[in-house]
Design an enzyme around this catalytic site. Structure first.
Site, mmCIF file in Angstrom:
data_model
loop_
_atom_site.group_PDB
_atom_site.id
_atom_site.type_symbol
_atom_site.label_atom_id
_atom_site.label_comp_id
_atom_site.label_asym_id
_atom_site.label_seq_id
_atom_site.Cartn_x
_atom_site.Cartn_y
_atom_site.Cartn_z
ATOM 1 N N ASP A 1 0.958 -1.831 -0.310
ATOM 2 C CA ASP A 1 0.194 0.279 0.413
ATOM 3 C C ASP A 1 0.926 1.047 -0.013
ATOM 4 O O ASP A 1 0.638 2.059 -0.609
ATOM 5 C CB ASP A 1 -1.306 -0.320 0.990
ATOM 6 C CG ASP A 1 -2.556 -0.646 0.881
ATOM 7 O OD1 ASP A 1 -2.207 -1.403 -0.572
ATOM 8 O OD2 ASP A 1 -3.156 -0.781 2.066
ATOM 9 N N ARG B 1 0.902 5.428 17.163
ATOM 10 C CA ARG B 1 0.841 6.611 16.231
ATOM 11 C C ARG B 1 0.954 7.988 16.747
ATOM 12 O O ARG B 1 2.046 8.379 15.918
ATOM 13 C CB ARG B 1 -0.833 7.033 15.572
ATOM 14 C CG ARG B 1 -1.370 5.184 14.892
ATOM 15 C CD ARG B 1 -0.190 4.825 14.685
ATOM 16 N NE ARG B 1 -0.821 3.570 12.984
ATOM 17 C CZ ARG B 1 0.250 2.766 13.113
ATOM 18 N NH1 ARG B 1 1.150 2.595 14.049
ATOM 19 N NH2 ARG B 1 -0.980 1.706 12.524
ATOM 20 N N ASP C 1 -6.872 4.764 12.621
ATOM 21 C CA ASP C 1 -5.091 5.614 12.618
ATOM 22 C C ASP C 1 -5.243 6.998 12.065
ATOM 23 O O ASP C 1 -4.265 7.522 12.095
ATOM 24 C CB ASP C 1 -4.676 4.241 11.911
ATOM 25 C CG ASP C 1 -3.773 3.293 12.935
ATOM 26 O OD1 ASP C 1 -4.198 3.160 13.815
ATOM 27 O OD2 ASP C 1 -3.819 1.684 12.500
ATOM 28 N N SER D 1 -4.708 -7.777 8.219
ATOM 29 C CA SER D 1 -4.392 -6.814 8.322
ATOM 30 C C SER D 1 -3.243 -6.649 9.528
ATOM 31 O O SER D 1 -3.764 -6.681 10.819
ATOM 32 C CB SER D 1 -5.397 -5.407 8.215
ATOM 33 O OG SER D 1 -5.010 -4.469 8.963
HETATM 34 N N1 ARG Z 1 -8.282 -1.274 15.902
HETATM 35 C C1 ARG Z 1 -6.925 -1.302 16.223
HETATM 36 C C2 ARG Z 1 -7.090 0.560 16.814
HETATM 37 O O1 ARG Z 1 -7.418 1.373 15.859
HETATM 38 C C3 ARG Z 1 -6.501 -1.827 15.593
HETATM 39 C C4 ARG Z 1 -5.570 -0.816 14.392
HETATM 40 C C5 ARG Z 1 -5.012 -1.261 13.716
HETATM 41 N N2 ARG Z 1 -4.274 -1.025 12.786
HETATM 42 C C6 ARG Z 1 -4.147 -1.607 11.353
HETATM 43 N N3 ARG Z 1 -3.112 -0.874 10.271
HETATM 44 N N4 ARG Z 1 -3.711 -2.949 10.735
HETATM 45 O O2 ARG Z 1 -5.836 0.492 17.389
#
Ligand code: ARG
Length: 404
Positions: free
Chosen positions: A18, A97, A126, A178
């Site tokens: 990506d 993040r 994210d 993912s």
């Molecule tokens: N749902 C989780 C969160 O918002 C995990 C997110 C995972 N992110 C990813 N890019 N796969 O913290």
């Protein structure tokens, strides 16, 4: 989107398909792309990934090792708060993040970029965390999210585009889940798990051994904390990153540290998530128990309420806010007493506290004991109850059955 006109953008680059496509896509639109890679413990061959980014059209690639900063300044405060989103999720992805976004802005300033970019989709949390954080530091930076804008309507279309532009695609490795990883934990989503009734398949176990495959014999460990921060395991001193890694490997072998949950995303949807955080679960268990030993009940309860607030704040990307600073000030004041050790038993899928000690313990054996050496003043109990019960005298009268 407007033509980039040679404007410089710093892209948060993971090295995956990506973000590699993001590089090319931005270059196609007239941007000069600098890639920024944050090492938060996700592993990976940064030399190879750098080559990949340059191959996709980036003019420069900058890598920052953020593991220690992430552990000391993000994970430890969250542990001190006992933050668990919706009572289950130790927030590994959420915590990473803000540190990544902060460095992204720093790199943008350093290379004189006017924009930053990320590879998040429109559906996740994210994007919220990245974009709020970037704006907290520099609201003037343009934020570009190619994945939210681009024209590809399928994975195949992306792969065709990548092939057309000689971006190496590992087609044999079909992207099933993912996955986001750092030293504090792993988030695994998607694939067959999008059906919340389907059990997570064997290939979703990454650092945690499935319970039925655990062969490790039950054992005891002790963890020593200093002002809320774990510093030793079994009397051996560790630095933050090493302690998390060591405990993670150990607890993972016992099948400890997985959670499968439905979660409420910031953007309104419910999603099904699987998390692994073996060190996190063990440390949270131990830390909470030490607090039960050293904090008085009223303070403990206030802190428990604020743990929910803290987890929500981390989840929503509100790390660099006055609210978090204020909460940390409160939490750090409580942690002055959180020094001591907790003994735990690890067995198949289970971590149990079996002992605790601290020089600040409020537990006093001579007050609690039911045998000799009792220092508790029994004569005080009668008066205590008399006053405590005053407001309620007769309050339950109407619940009595009336005689005939
Ligand atoms: N749902 C989780 C969160 O918002 C995990 C997110 C995972 N992110 C990813 N890019 N796969 O913290």
């Amino acid at each position: 989107m407007k033509d980039g006109n040679g404007k410089k953008v710093v892209l948060a680059y993971s090295g995956g398909l990506d973000t590699s496509i993001c590089v090319r896509w931005l270059v196609d639109r007239g941007y000069e792309v600098v890639c920024f890679m944050a090492d938060v413990g996700q592993g990976g061959d940064y030399k190879a990934l750098t080559k990949r980014a340059l191959g996709a059209g980036a003019t420069d690639v900058i890598v920052h090792d953020l593991k220690k900063e992430f552990a000391d300044e993000y994970v430890w405060p969250s542990l001190k708060a006992n933050a668990l989103y919706e009572n289950q999720y130790p927030l590994a992805t959420s915590l990473s993040r803000p540190v990544i976004a902060k460095h992204l802005v720093e790199v943008a300033h350093k290379v004189g970029a006017t924009a930053v970019g990320h590879g998040c989709t429109a559906k996740g949390n994210d994007q919220v965390r990245f974009e709020l954080t970037v704006r907290m530091f520099d609201p003037k930076l343009e934020i570009i999210a190619p994945v939210r804008e681009w024209e590809f309507d399928s994975r195949e279309a992306q792969i065709d585009y990548a092939k057309k532009h000689q971006i190496p695609v590992d087609v044999t490795k079909k992207k099933i889940y993912s996955i986001d990883e750092n030293i504090w934990g792993i988030s695994i989503e998607g694939g067959v798990m999008e059906d919340p009734w389907v059990a997570p398949p064997a290939d979703t176990y990454i650092t945690v051994t499935p319970i039925e495959k655990v062969t490790a014999k039950p054992r005891e460990i002790s963890i020593e904390f200093k002002e809320g921060i774990p510093i030793k395991v079994d009397d051996k001193a560790y630095k933050s990153v090493e302690l998390i890694e060591y405990l993670g490997k150990l607890a993972g072998k016992y099948g400890i540290g997985r959670v499968d949950m439905i979660e409420s995303r910031v953007v309104g949807i419910k999603s099904r998530e699987v998390y692994e955080a073996p060190a996190g679960f063990v440390l949270l268990e131990a830390h909470e128990e030490l607090e039960r030993l050293v904090l008085d009940g009223e303070l403990l309860r206030l802190k428990q309420q604020l743990a929910v607030t803290y987890a929500d704040l981390v989840y929503k990307g509100l790390w660099f806010t006055p609210m978090r600073e204020a909460l940390d000030a409160f939490i750090n004041s409580t942690q002055r007493k959180v020094t001591g050790s907790v003994k735990l038993r690890l067995s198949s899928g289970l971590v149990q506290v079996i002992g605790r000690k601290s020089k600040h313990a409020l537990y006093q054996e001579n007050l609690a004991t039911y045998s000799t050496g009792d220092k508790y003043d029994h004569s005080m109990a009668t008066g205590f109850m008399h006053l405590m019960g005053l407001p309620y005298e007769g309050a339950a009268k109407h619940l009595l059955k009336k005689g005939k």
